[in-house]
Motif scaffolding. Sequence first.
Motif, PDB file in Angstrom:
ATOM      1  N   ILE A  70      12.986  -7.352  -7.896  1.00 26.46           N
ATOM      2  CA  ILE A  70      12.303  -7.844  -8.024  1.00 26.46           C
ATOM      3  C   ILE A  70      11.343  -7.208  -7.367  1.00 26.46           C
ATOM      4  CG2 ILE A  70      11.437 -10.368  -6.833  1.00 26.46           C
ATOM      5  CD1 ILE A  70      13.971 -11.129  -7.410  1.00 26.46           C
ATOM      6  N   VAL A  71       9.825  -7.351  -7.065  1.00 26.86           N
ATOM      7  CA  VAL A  71       9.473  -6.513  -6.056  1.00 26.86           C
ATOM      8  C   VAL A  71       8.344  -7.514  -5.560  1.00 26.86           C
ATOM      9  CG1 VAL A  71       7.147  -4.889  -5.788  1.00 26.86           C
ATOM     10  CG2 VAL A  71       8.604  -4.299  -6.686  1.00 26.86           C
ATOM     11  N   VAL A  72       8.400  -7.574  -4.340  1.00 27.97           N
ATOM     12  CA  VAL A  72       6.776  -8.443  -3.178  1.00 27.97           C
ATOM     13  C   VAL A  72       5.808  -7.949  -2.951  1.00 27.97           C
ATOM     14  CG1 VAL A  72       6.973 -11.016  -1.531  1.00 27.97           C
ATOM     15  CG2 VAL A  72       8.792 -10.869  -3.372  1.00 27.97           C
ATOM     16  N   ASP A  73       4.896  -7.956  -3.222  1.00 32.43           N
ATOM     17  CA  ASP A  73       3.669  -7.148  -2.744  1.00 32.43           C
ATOM     18  C   ASP A  73       2.817  -7.882  -1.570  1.00 32.43           C
ATOM     19  OD1 ASP A  73       1.089  -5.791  -2.720  1.00 32.43           O
ATOM     20  OD2 ASP A  73       0.891  -6.003  -4.736  1.00 32.43           O
ATOM     21  N   ASN A  74       2.558  -7.251  -0.461  1.00 34.37           N
ATOM     22  CA  ASN A  74       2.167  -8.441   0.324  1.00 34.37           C
ATOM     23  C   ASN A  74       0.596  -7.700   0.940  1.00 34.37           C
ATOM     24  OD1 ASN A  74       3.263  -9.838   1.966  1.00 34.37           O
ATOM     25  ND2 ASN A  74       4.591  -8.700   2.569  1.00 34.37           N
ATOM     26  N   ALA A  75      -0.261  -8.199  -0.425  1.00 31.06           N
ATOM     27  CA  ALA A  75      -1.661  -7.796  -0.559  1.00 31.06           C
ATOM     28  C   ALA A  75      -2.029  -6.177  -0.352  1.00 31.06           C
ATOM     29  CB  ALA A  75      -2.341  -8.312   0.763  1.00 31.06           C
ATOM     30  N   SER A  76      -1.831  -5.241  -1.565  1.00 34.20           N
ATOM     31  CA  SER A  76      -1.900  -4.186  -1.405  1.00 34.20           C
ATOM     32  C   SER A  76      -3.463  -4.377  -2.103  1.00 34.20           C
ATOM     33  CB  SER A  76      -0.670  -3.872  -2.511  1.00 34.20           C
ATOM     34  OG  SER A  76       0.562  -2.922  -1.663  1.00 34.20           O
ATOM     35  N   SER A  77      -4.208  -2.690  -0.953  1.00 34.94           N
ATOM     36  CA  SER A  77      -5.107  -2.825  -1.715  1.00 34.94           C
ATOM     37  C   SER A  77      -5.534  -1.794  -2.327  1.00 34.94           C
ATOM     38  CB  SER A  77      -6.446  -2.539  -0.536  1.00 34.94           C
ATOM     39  OG  SER A  77      -5.609  -1.650   0.644  1.00 34.94           O
ATOM     40  N   ASP A  78      -3.850  -0.755  -2.355  1.00 31.67           N
ATOM     41  CA  ASP A  78      -4.285  -0.075  -3.991  1.00 31.67           C
ATOM     42  C   ASP A  78      -4.248  -0.323  -5.507  1.00 31.67           C
ATOM     43  OD1 ASP A  78      -1.726  -0.215  -3.728  1.00 31.67           O
ATOM     44  OD2 ASP A  78      -0.975   1.573  -2.485  1.00 31.67           O
ATOM     45  N   ASP A  79      -3.853   1.414  -5.375  1.00 30.76           N
ATOM     46  CA  ASP A  79      -3.031   0.675  -6.986  1.00 30.76           C
ATOM     47  C   ASP A  79      -1.862  -0.241  -7.881  1.00 30.76           C
ATOM     48  OD1 ASP A  79      -2.027   2.880  -6.660  1.00 30.76           O
ATOM     49  OD2 ASP A  79      -2.726   3.707  -8.041  1.00 30.76           O
ATOM     50  N   THR A  80      -0.890  -0.763  -6.388  1.00 34.05           N
ATOM     51  CA  THR A  80      -0.027  -0.861  -6.946  1.00 34.05           C
ATOM     52  C   THR A  80       0.777  -2.002  -7.793  1.00 34.05           C
ATOM     53  OG1 THR A  80       0.899  -0.705  -4.447  1.00 34.05           O
ATOM     54  CG2 THR A  80       1.715  -2.884  -5.731  1.00 34.05           C
ATOM     55  N   GLN A  81      -0.470  -3.498  -7.717  1.00 33.99           N
ATOM     56  CA  GLN A  81      -0.347  -4.583  -8.888  1.00 33.99           C
ATOM     57  C   GLN A  81      -0.352  -3.529 -10.349  1.00 33.99           C
ATOM     58  OE1 GLN A  81      -2.783  -7.236  -7.595  1.00 33.99           O
ATOM     59  NE2 GLN A  81      -2.445  -8.585  -9.804  1.00 33.99           N
ATOM     60  N   GLU A  82      -1.787  -3.107 -10.389  1.00 36.40           N
ATOM     61  CA  GLU A  82      -1.610  -2.446 -11.780  1.00 36.40           C
ATOM     62  C   GLU A  82      -0.937  -1.288 -12.227  1.00 36.40           C
ATOM     63  OE1 GLU A  82      -5.229   1.200 -13.193  1.00 36.40           O
ATOM     64  OE2 GLU A  82      -5.618   0.359 -11.664  1.00 36.40           O
ATOM     65  N   LEU A  83       0.059  -0.587 -11.596  1.00 35.86           N
ATOM     66  CA  LEU A  83       0.859   0.159 -11.358  1.00 35.86           C
ATOM     67  C   LEU A  83       2.411  -0.455 -11.831  1.00 35.86           C
ATOM     68  CD1 LEU A  83       0.722   3.355  -9.284  1.00 35.86           C
ATOM     69  CD2 LEU A  83       0.037   3.661 -11.307  1.00 35.86           C
ATOM     70  N   ASP A 130      10.197  -0.065   0.165  1.00 36.58           N
ATOM     71  CA  ASP A 130      10.053   1.046  -0.903  1.00 36.58           C
ATOM     72  C   ASP A 130      10.007   2.553  -0.407  1.00 36.58           C
ATOM     73  OD1 ASP A 130       8.106   1.300   0.729  1.00 36.58           O
ATOM     74  OD2 ASP A 130       6.424  -0.139  -0.549  1.00 36.58           O
ATOM     75  N   ASP A 131      10.568   2.960   1.070  1.00 27.92           N
ATOM     76  CA  ASP A 131      10.074   4.581   1.212  1.00 27.92           C
ATOM     77  C   ASP A 131      11.285   5.064   1.294  1.00 27.92           C
ATOM     78  OD1 ASP A 131      11.128   2.720   3.315  1.00 27.92           O
ATOM     79  OD2 ASP A 131      10.247   3.736   4.968  1.00 27.92           O
ATOM     80  N   ASN A 132      12.561   4.230  -0.056  1.00 28.18           N
ATOM     81  CA  ASN A 132      13.942   5.171   0.218  1.00 28.18           C
ATOM     82  C   ASN A 132      14.090   5.820  -1.114  1.00 28.18           C
ATOM     83  OD1 ASN A 132      15.706   4.121   2.311  1.00 28.18           O
ATOM     84  ND2 ASN A 132      14.260   1.985   1.833  1.00 28.18           N
ATOM     85  N   ILE A 133      14.749   7.174  -0.946  1.00 30.33           N
ATOM     86  CA  ILE A 133      15.600   7.353  -2.260  1.00 30.33           C
ATOM     87  C   ILE A 133      16.754   6.838  -2.743  1.00 30.33           C
ATOM     88  CG2 ILE A 133      16.592   9.481  -3.460  1.00 30.33           C
ATOM     89  CD1 ILE A 133      13.247   9.634  -1.945  1.00 30.33           C
ATOM     90  N   VAL A 134      17.087   6.158  -3.686  1.00 26.14           N
ATOM     91  CA  VAL A 134      18.486   5.719  -3.777  1.00 26.14           C
ATOM     92  C   VAL A 134      19.081   6.019  -4.914  1.00 26.14           C
ATOM     93  CG1 VAL A 134      20.001   3.665  -4.682  1.00 26.14           C
ATOM     94  CG2 VAL A 134      17.841   2.880  -3.381  1.00 26.14           C
ATOM     95  N   GLU A 135      20.787   6.448  -4.240  1.00 27.61           N
ATOM     96  CA  GLU A 135      21.492   7.728  -5.405  1.00 27.61           C
ATOM     97  C   GLU A 135      22.162   6.306  -6.264  1.00 27.61           C
ATOM     98  OE1 GLU A 135      24.180   9.127  -3.063  1.00 27.61           O
ATOM     99  OE2 GLU A 135      23.519  10.481  -2.231  1.00 27.61           O
ATOM    100  N   ASN A 165       0.907  -1.467  -0.239  1.00 28.57           N
ATOM    101  CA  ASN A 165      -0.153  -0.016   0.347  1.00 28.57           C
ATOM    102  C   ASN A 165       0.790   1.456  -0.056  1.00 28.57           C
ATOM    103  OD1 ASN A 165      -2.181  -1.711  -0.040  1.00 28.57           O
ATOM    104  ND2 ASN A 165      -3.083  -1.035   2.128  1.00 28.57           N
ATOM    105  N   ARG A 166       1.694   1.288  -1.074  1.00 27.51           N
ATOM    106  CA  ARG A 166       3.175   2.330  -0.870  1.00 27.51           C
ATOM    107  C   ARG A 166       2.953   2.733  -2.496  1.00 27.51           C
ATOM    108  NH1 ARG A 166       7.238   1.546   3.867  1.00 27.51           N
ATOM    109  NH2 ARG A 166       6.237   2.521   5.295  1.00 27.51           N
ATOM    110  N   SER A 167       2.053   2.822  -2.841  1.00 21.13           N
ATOM    111  CA  SER A 167       2.361   2.957  -4.537  1.00 21.13           C
ATOM    112  C   SER A 167       3.348   3.550  -5.306  1.00 21.13           C
ATOM    113  CB  SER A 167       0.877   2.815  -5.082  1.00 21.13           C
ATOM    114  OG  SER A 167       0.340   3.761  -5.030  1.00 21.13           O
TER     115      SER A 167
END
Length: 293
Positions: free
Chosen positions: A37-50, A89-94, A13-15
């Motif tokens: 590789i993205v492992v989605d723990n049952a997000s209810s937002d638009d994660t899968q679609e995006l 997912d809450d990171n900005i990577v140089e 839930n952090r799309s």
Amino acid sequence: MAGTVSVVIPTRNRSAMLIRLIKQLVPQLGSDLVEIIVVDNASSDDTQELVSTISQVTYIRNETNHLSARARQQGWDIATGEYVCFIDDDNIVEPSTLSSLAEFMDKHTEFGLASPIQRRWSDSHIWCAGGRINRFLMVSYDKHFDTSQEVVEVDFQPNVFMVRSSLRGKNVYFDWQRFPHNWSEASFGNLIRSAGFKVGTCLQATVYHDIDYSGYFTRINPTNIFDQAQSRIMFRKAYYNNLETWLLFVLVYLPISTVALILTTRKRDDKRKLMGLYLKGTICGFISPLHGT
């Protein structure tokens, strides 16, 4: 050339944050970064679609929330890189972060895990330069480091860290049954050091963390409160099972943390539910068998 790298991103839930991170990583795909590789723990937002619109990403969806440790293990199980970098997912990577970590791992074969300096996105101050656990099981994060050093050896690393894939054959894994989320990274660091490798911070690599945690409790919600209460007891049973540890926990830490939670949640409508789950998690920690995966 540094060893090849796979990136594993657990998410829920952090799309917006997830897509931001993926867009930073996709241009780096090539000879060194071999997969995302993205492992989605049952997000209810638009994660899968995006994510489905980004062909360069391998997407795994769990229909229930398995929490972070199992999601990381799922990604690691299929990763093909010589090194695997786990990035929340809450990171900005140089742009240089992954290559700096991989080059460090190439050079320092005694390290099984290395993490970048982790700064707060809001103000660039150091959020974590490595996690430490003292003999009383008090956890602390390094906020300063010696700039003349190349690496700092620590006990564990949260949030962002690179691991040797070869450790999968040395009884190193995310112990998600005992530590689904809280204390998972500390357990992982213990397993790496038990396998004869070091855990450290590479001072030449940097990421920025976009959530600023503060206070005795963080992310107060029903799932996390239960897991936090249970896992801290399971960790003591697994790694620090001695009389001194238990006396300190029962006589000092447990009363203090209980009062802290009461004060922190006193104005919340769900305070009774949270306290009930906190008590339930504590009881489950004491009575749960000490098994592993």
